[in-house]
Motif scaffolding. Structure first.
Motif, PDB file in Angstrom:
ATOM      1  N   GLN A   1      -3.508 -10.656   5.248  1.00  0.00           N
ATOM      2  CA  GLN A   1      -2.545 -11.534   4.578  1.00  0.00           C
ATOM      3  C   GLN A   1      -2.761 -11.546   3.068  1.00  0.00           C
ATOM      4  OE1 GLN A   1      -3.105 -15.309   6.563  1.00  0.00           O
ATOM      5  NE2 GLN A   1      -2.155 -14.583   8.450  1.00  0.00           N
ATOM      6  N   ARG A   2      -4.014 -11.600   2.647  1.00  0.00           N
ATOM      7  CA  ARG A   2      -4.316 -11.619   1.218  1.00  0.00           C
ATOM      8  C   ARG A   2      -3.979 -10.266   0.587  1.00  0.00           C
ATOM      9  NH1 ARG A   2      -9.096 -15.911   0.352  1.00  0.00           N
ATOM     10  NH2 ARG A   2      -8.628 -15.453  -1.823  1.00  0.00           N
ATOM     11  N   GLY A   3      -4.289  -9.171   1.282  1.00  0.00           N
ATOM     12  CA  GLY A   3      -3.937  -7.846   0.781  1.00  0.00           C
ATOM     13  C   GLY A   3      -2.433  -7.662   0.681  1.00  0.00           C
ATOM     14  N   PHE A   4      -1.718  -8.180   1.644  1.00  0.00           N
ATOM     15  CA  PHE A   4      -0.257  -8.129   1.673  1.00  0.00           C
ATOM     16  C   PHE A   4       0.318  -8.863   0.453  1.00  0.00           C
ATOM     17  CE2 PHE A   4       3.824  -9.915   3.118  1.00  0.00           C
ATOM     18  CZ  PHE A   4       4.456  -8.793   3.631  1.00  0.00           C
ATOM     19  N   LYS A   5      -0.169 -10.085   0.216  1.00  0.00           N
ATOM     20  CA  LYS A   5       0.302 -10.880  -0.925  1.00  0.00           C
ATOM     21  C   LYS A   5      -0.057 -10.218  -2.253  1.00  0.00           C
ATOM     22  CE  LYS A   5       0.257 -15.267   1.519  1.00  0.00           C
ATOM     23  NZ  LYS A   5      -0.487 -16.519   1.745  1.00  0.00           N
TER      24      LYS A   5
ATOM     25  N   LEU B   1      -0.368  -0.970  -2.156  1.00  0.00           N
ATOM     26  CA  LEU B   1       0.173  -0.766  -0.803  1.00  0.00           C
ATOM     27  C   LEU B   1      -0.887  -0.296   0.179  1.00  0.00           C
ATOM     28  CD1 LEU B   1       3.557   1.071  -1.417  1.00  0.00           C
ATOM     29  CD2 LEU B   1       3.240  -1.125  -0.284  1.00  0.00           C
ATOM     30  N   SER B   2      -1.823   0.474  -0.319  1.00  0.00           N
ATOM     31  CA  SER B   2      -2.845   1.064   0.533  1.00  0.00           C
ATOM     32  C   SER B   2      -3.755   0.019   1.176  1.00  0.00           C
ATOM     33  CB  SER B   2      -3.681   2.055  -0.284  1.00  0.00           C
ATOM     34  OG  SER B   2      -4.660   2.662   0.512  1.00  0.00           O
ATOM     35  N   VAL B   3      -3.960  -1.104   0.498  1.00  0.00           N
ATOM     36  CA  VAL B   3      -4.893  -2.108   1.012  1.00  0.00           C
ATOM     37  C   VAL B   3      -4.411  -2.684   2.349  1.00  0.00           C
ATOM     38  CG1 VAL B   3      -6.089  -4.280   0.548  1.00  0.00           C
ATOM     39  CG2 VAL B   3      -5.788  -2.610  -1.302  1.00  0.00           C
ATOM     40  N   PRO B   4      -3.275  -3.389   2.407  1.00  0.00           N
ATOM     41  CA  PRO B   4      -2.864  -3.941   3.707  1.00  0.00           C
ATOM     42  C   PRO B   4      -2.455  -2.856   4.699  1.00  0.00           C
ATOM     43  CG  PRO B   4      -1.130  -4.317   2.096  1.00  0.00           C
ATOM     44  CD  PRO B   4      -2.317  -3.763   1.345  1.00  0.00           C
ATOM     45  N   SER B   5      -1.956  -1.733   4.196  1.00  0.00           N
ATOM     46  CA  SER B   5      -1.522  -0.658   5.102  1.00  0.00           C
ATOM     47  C   SER B   5      -2.697  -0.074   5.875  1.00  0.00           C
ATOM     48  CB  SER B   5      -0.821   0.449   4.311  1.00  0.00           C
ATOM     49  OG  SER B   5       0.336  -0.059   3.695  1.00  0.00           O
TER      50      SER B   5
ATOM     51  N   ALA C   1      -9.448   1.003   2.952  1.00  0.00           N
ATOM     52  CA  ALA C   1      -8.812  -0.150   2.303  1.00  0.00           C
ATOM     53  C   ALA C   1      -9.721  -0.710   1.218  1.00  0.00           C
ATOM     54  CB  ALA C   1      -8.479  -1.227   3.334  1.00  0.00           C
ATOM     55  N   LYS C   2     -11.017  -0.771   1.505  1.00  0.00           N
ATOM     56  CA  LYS C   2     -11.982  -1.285   0.524  1.00  0.00           C
ATOM     57  C   LYS C   2     -12.020  -0.380  -0.710  1.00  0.00           C
ATOM     58  CE  LYS C   2     -16.719  -3.095   0.315  1.00  0.00           C
ATOM     59  NZ  LYS C   2     -17.027  -2.644  -1.015  1.00  0.00           N
ATOM     60  N   GLY C   3     -11.960   0.920  -0.502  1.00  0.00           N
ATOM     61  CA  GLY C   3     -11.896   1.852  -1.626  1.00  0.00           C
ATOM     62  C   GLY C   3     -10.638   1.648  -2.445  1.00  0.00           C
TER      63      GLY C   3
ATOM     64  N   GLY D   1     -11.020  -1.237  -4.810  1.00  0.00           N
ATOM     65  CA  GLY D   1     -11.741  -0.855  -6.023  1.00  0.00           C
ATOM     66  C   GLY D   1     -10.857  -0.101  -6.995  1.00  0.00           C
ATOM     67  N   GLU D   2     -10.050   0.793  -6.468  1.00  0.00           N
ATOM     68  CA  GLU D   2      -9.098   1.541  -7.292  1.00  0.00           C
ATOM     69  C   GLU D   2      -8.106   0.584  -7.953  1.00  0.00           C
ATOM     70  OE1 GLU D   2      -5.687   5.033  -6.808  1.00  0.00           O
ATOM     71  OE2 GLU D   2      -6.766   4.342  -5.031  1.00  0.00           O
ATOM     72  N   LEU D   3      -7.574  -0.338  -7.169  1.00  0.00           N
ATOM     73  CA  LEU D   3      -6.606  -1.295  -7.678  1.00  0.00           C
ATOM     74  C   LEU D   3      -7.224  -2.189  -8.752  1.00  0.00           C
ATOM     75  CD1 LEU D   3      -3.804  -2.596  -7.579  1.00  0.00           C
ATOM     76  CD2 LEU D   3      -4.628  -3.991  -5.649  1.00  0.00           C
ATOM     77  N   LYS D   4      -8.425  -2.665  -8.518  1.00  0.00           N
ATOM     78  CA  LYS D   4      -9.094  -3.518  -9.502  1.00  0.00           C
ATOM     79  C   LYS D   4      -9.250  -2.786 -10.836  1.00  0.00           C
ATOM     80  CE  LYS D   4     -13.355  -5.998 -10.472  1.00  0.00           C
ATOM     81  NZ  LYS D   4     -14.754  -6.179 -10.094  1.00  0.00           N
ATOM     82  N   THR D   5      -9.649  -1.532 -10.771  1.00  0.00           N
ATOM     83  CA  THR D   5      -9.797  -0.720 -11.984  1.00  0.00           C
ATOM     84  C   THR D   5      -8.462  -0.585 -12.708  1.00  0.00           C
ATOM     85  OG1 THR D   5     -11.645   0.495 -11.023  1.00  0.00           O
ATOM     86  CG2 THR D   5     -10.458   1.570 -12.825  1.00  0.00           C
ATOM     87  N   GLN D   6      -7.411  -0.315 -11.971  1.00  0.00           N
ATOM     88  CA  GLN D   6      -6.092  -0.147 -12.578  1.00  0.00           C
ATOM     89  C   GLN D   6      -5.573  -1.451 -13.176  1.00  0.00           C
ATOM     90  OE1 GLN D   6      -4.114   1.564  -9.221  1.00  0.00           O
ATOM     91  NE2 GLN D   6      -5.029   3.567  -9.560  1.00  0.00           N
ATOM     92  N   ILE D   7      -5.887  -2.570 -12.558  1.00  0.00           N
ATOM     93  CA  ILE D   7      -5.514  -3.876 -13.105  1.00  0.00           C
ATOM     94  C   ILE D   7      -6.225  -4.090 -14.442  1.00  0.00           C
ATOM     95  CG2 ILE D   7      -5.793  -6.379 -12.779  1.00  0.00           C
ATOM     96  CD1 ILE D   7      -5.313  -5.796  -9.721  1.00  0.00           C
TER      97      ILE D   7
END
Length: 115
Positions: free
Chosen positions: A10-14, A40-44, A65-67, A70-76
């Motif tokens: 749910q948190r990944g989706f949001k 998208l990759s996280v909840p998927s 998903a965990k990887g 990390g990718e998303l956090k870096t991009q943010i």
């Protein structure tokens, strides 16, 4: 258990939806594509993993998903540094990434104990 009931899904989706909304008007299509794909990759991958039969397969997809978190956090963080995102949004979203990552880590460890 249905993956939709999992707090981590749910948190990944949001989070994925928030990323899409924040980057709707960004004209840097390469960056926009990369960050939305990571989101998208996280909840998927959580969903795909939870639909698998074995705990080993579930753990593998949760690890992917965990990887992606990390990718998303870096991009943010990069988005904030280059002016695509406010500092407040960056802090809020990176904190959420860290929380989701910890949740996934605990879930993966529990599944691997059963392997």
């Amino acid at each position: 258990m249905k993956y939709e009931r999992l707090e981590v899904w749910q948190r990944g989706f949001k989070l994925s939806i928030q990323i899409y909304r924040l980057f709707t008007n960004i004209k840097d299509f390469g960056f926009k594509d990369q960050i939305t794909r990571a989101g998208l990759s996280v909840p998927s991958n959580i969903a795909e993993g939870m639909e698998r039969e074995s705990d080993k397969e579930k753990a593998r997809f949760l690890s992917i998903a965990k990887g992606s978190v990390g990718e998303l956090k870096t991009q943010i963080m990069i988005a904030q540094e280059i002016g695509y995102m406010s500092s407040d949004n960056c802090t809020r979203l990176t904190t959420e990434c860290e929380h989701i990552s910890k949740m996934l880590d605990g879930f993966i460890k529990t599944l691997r104990k059963n392997i």
